[in-house]
Write a protein that holds these residues in place. Structure first.
Motif, short mmCIF file in Angstrom:
data_model
loop_
_atom_site.label_atom_id
_atom_site.label_comp_id
_atom_site.label_asym_id
_atom_site.label_seq_id
_atom_site.Cartn_x
_atom_site.Cartn_y
_atom_site.Cartn_z
N PHE A 40 19.84 44.30 26.86
CA PHE A 40 19.73 43.42 28.02
C PHE A 40 19.36 44.28 29.22
O PHE A 40 19.93 45.35 29.41
N ARG A 41 18.44 43.82 30.02
CA ARG A 41 18.08 44.60 31.21
C ARG A 41 19.25 44.62 32.17
O ARG A 41 20.00 43.64 32.30
N SER A 42 19.43 45.73 32.85
CA SER A 42 20.55 45.87 33.79
C SER A 42 20.07 46.35 35.16
O SER A 42 20.89 46.55 36.06
N MET A 43 18.75 46.55 35.32
CA MET A 43 18.21 47.01 36.59
C MET A 43 17.05 46.12 37.04
O MET A 43 16.40 45.47 36.22
N THR A 44 16.81 46.12 38.33
CA THR A 44 15.70 45.37 38.88
C THR A 44 14.40 46.16 38.71
O THR A 44 14.42 47.30 38.26
N ASP A 45 13.28 45.55 39.08
CA ASP A 45 11.97 46.22 38.99
C ASP A 45 11.48 46.71 40.35
O ASP A 45 10.28 46.85 40.57
N GLU A 46 12.43 46.98 41.26
CA GLU A 46 12.04 47.40 42.60
C GLU A 46 11.25 48.71 42.58
O GLU A 46 11.63 49.67 41.92
N ARG A 47 10.16 48.72 43.33
CA ARG A 47 9.30 49.91 43.40
C ARG A 47 9.12 50.35 44.85
O ARG A 47 9.23 49.54 45.77
N GLY A 48 8.82 51.61 45.03
CA GLY A 48 8.57 52.15 46.36
C GLY A 48 7.13 51.90 46.78
O GLY A 48 6.34 51.26 46.07
N GLU A 49 6.75 52.43 47.93
CA GLU A 49 5.40 52.24 48.46
C GLU A 49 4.34 52.86 47.56
O GLU A 49 3.19 52.43 47.56
N ASN A 50 4.72 53.88 46.79
CA ASN A 50 3.77 54.54 45.90
C ASN A 50 3.61 53.82 44.55
O ASN A 50 2.86 54.25 43.68
N GLY A 51 4.37 52.71 44.40
CA GLY A 51 4.26 51.93 43.18
C GLY A 51 5.18 52.37 42.06
O GLY A 51 5.26 51.72 41.01
N GLU A 52 5.91 53.46 42.27
CA GLU A 52 6.82 53.95 41.25
C GLU A 52 8.20 53.31 41.40
O GLU A 52 8.59 52.92 42.51
N PHE A 53 8.92 53.22 40.28
CA PHE A 53 10.26 52.62 40.33
C PHE A 53 11.16 53.41 41.26
O PHE A 53 11.11 54.64 41.30
N LEU A 54 12.02 52.69 41.98
CA LEU A 54 13.02 53.33 42.82
C LEU A 54 14.08 53.97 41.93
O LEU A 54 14.18 53.65 40.75
N PRO A 55 14.89 54.90 42.46
CA PRO A 55 15.93 55.55 41.66
C PRO A 55 16.88 54.55 41.00
O PRO A 55 17.08 53.44 41.51
N ASP A 56 17.47 54.95 39.89
CA ASP A 56 18.37 54.06 39.14
C ASP A 56 19.50 53.51 40.01
O ASP A 56 19.86 52.35 39.90
N GLU A 57 20.06 54.39 40.88
CA GLU A 57 21.20 53.94 41.69
C GLU A 57 20.83 52.82 42.65
O GLU A 57 21.69 52.06 43.09
N VAL A 58 19.54 52.71 42.96
CA VAL A 58 19.06 51.63 43.85
C VAL A 58 18.82 50.36 43.04
O VAL A 58 19.17 49.26 43.46
N ARG A 59 18.23 50.51 41.87
CA ARG A 59 17.86 49.35 41.06
C ARG A 59 19.02 48.80 40.24
O ARG A 59 18.96 47.67 39.75
N LEU A 60 20.07 49.60 40.09
CA LEU A 60 21.23 49.15 39.33
C LEU A 60 22.15 48.32 40.21
O LEU A 60 22.85 48.85 41.07
N THR A 61 22.13 47.02 40.03
CA THR A 61 22.91 46.09 40.86
C THR A 61 24.37 46.07 40.42
O THR A 61 24.74 46.64 39.38
N LYS A 62 25.19 45.36 41.19
CA LYS A 62 26.60 45.21 40.85
C LYS A 62 26.74 44.50 39.49
O LYS A 62 27.58 44.85 38.66
N PHE A 63 25.89 43.51 39.28
CA PHE A 63 25.90 42.80 38.00
C PHE A 63 25.48 43.74 36.87
O PHE A 63 26.08 43.74 35.79
N GLY A 64 24.46 44.56 37.12
CA GLY A 64 24.02 45.52 36.12
C GLY A 64 25.10 46.53 35.78
O GLY A 64 25.28 46.91 34.61
N LYS A 65 25.84 46.98 36.79
CA LYS A 65 26.94 47.91 36.56
C LYS A 65 28.02 47.28 35.70
O LYS A 65 28.60 47.94 34.84
N ALA A 66 28.27 45.98 35.94
CA ALA A 66 29.27 45.27 35.15
C ALA A 66 28.83 45.16 33.69
O ALA A 66 29.65 45.32 32.77
N LEU A 67 27.55 44.91 33.47
CA LEU A 67 27.02 44.85 32.11
C LEU A 67 27.22 46.17 31.39
O LEU A 67 27.65 46.21 30.23
#
Length: 208
Positions: free
Chosen positions: A60-87
């Motif tokens: 099950f996915r636990s992180m968002t698809d948020e990307r920075g201005e360069n198009g690369e994924f943001l660090p895990d700690e940014v994309r890992l939501t509270k819900f994702g941490k609970a999962l």
């Protein structure tokens, strides 16, 4: 006898029963993931399995698809939501791997499947972890999980490979339940999940 025949039979029976019994939970989690994190609900990633054969791991996915201005994924700690941490804390994100077990890509117990990009970085000792099928849980997971060093993790993985037995698998299974309830070892000391493996400086760092 156990490793060649009985272990696979138990994997089939347990994973099939678990998929049936846990189907309501799987459905609820899938709906929540779709609402809170979007689609796709199931995260697929190539991982090396038995004898380094590549397969598609299901989680099950636990992180968002948020990307920075360069198009690369943001660090895990940014994309890992509270819900994702609970999962991750409850290991519910790992439940789709039951399908991998039923298919034969994985076993219930074994070294956790790591990233394909790590394959060229292993020394001969570390590469032994691929002499058995990867597992949903393993000896390293009940002895520190993500909180231990890579060196410790590989030593525990290779110990399992060299000492695989029904009693050891049973011990790991029971200890896994305790680890999940305690929510222990989820994060490394320096990362939101698990710090990247960058290789071992020399074989002497991976003593038997």
């Amino acid at each position: 006898m156990y490793q060649r025949y009985i272990k696979r039979l138990l994997d089939i029976l347990i994973s099939l029963c678990a998929l049936i019994v846990l189907s309501p939970i799987l459905l609820v989690v899938a709906v929540l993931v779709r609402i809170k994190l979007g689609s796709p609900v199931i995260f697929h990633q190539e991982r090396p399995g038995y004898h380094e054969k590549i397969f598609n791991l299901c989680k099950f996915r636990s992180m968002t698809d948020e990307r920075g201005e360069n198009g690369e994924f943001l660090p895990d700690e940014v994309r890992l939501t509270k819900f994702g941490k609970a999962l991750r804390a409850t290991s519910l994100d790992e439940l789709p791997e039951l399908w991998n077990i039923l298919k034969g890509d994985m076993s219930l117990i074994g070294p956790r499947p790591l990233l394909v990009k790590y394959l060229p970085l292993y020394n001969d000792f570390q590469r032994q972890r691929h002499n058995v099928k990867p597992g949903l849980t393993g000896w390293a997971q009940v002895n520190g999980r993500n909180a231990i060093s890579w060196g410790q993790r590989f030593e525990l993985d290779v110990y399992y490979v060299n000492n695989i037995s029904f009693l050891l698998d049973l011990k790991i299974l029971f200890q896994t339940v305790a680890v999940v309830f305690r929510h222990s070892g989820i994060n490394s000391a320096t990362d939101a999940t698990m710090e990247a493996f960058k290789g071992t400086p020399s074989d002497s760092a991976a003593k038997h």
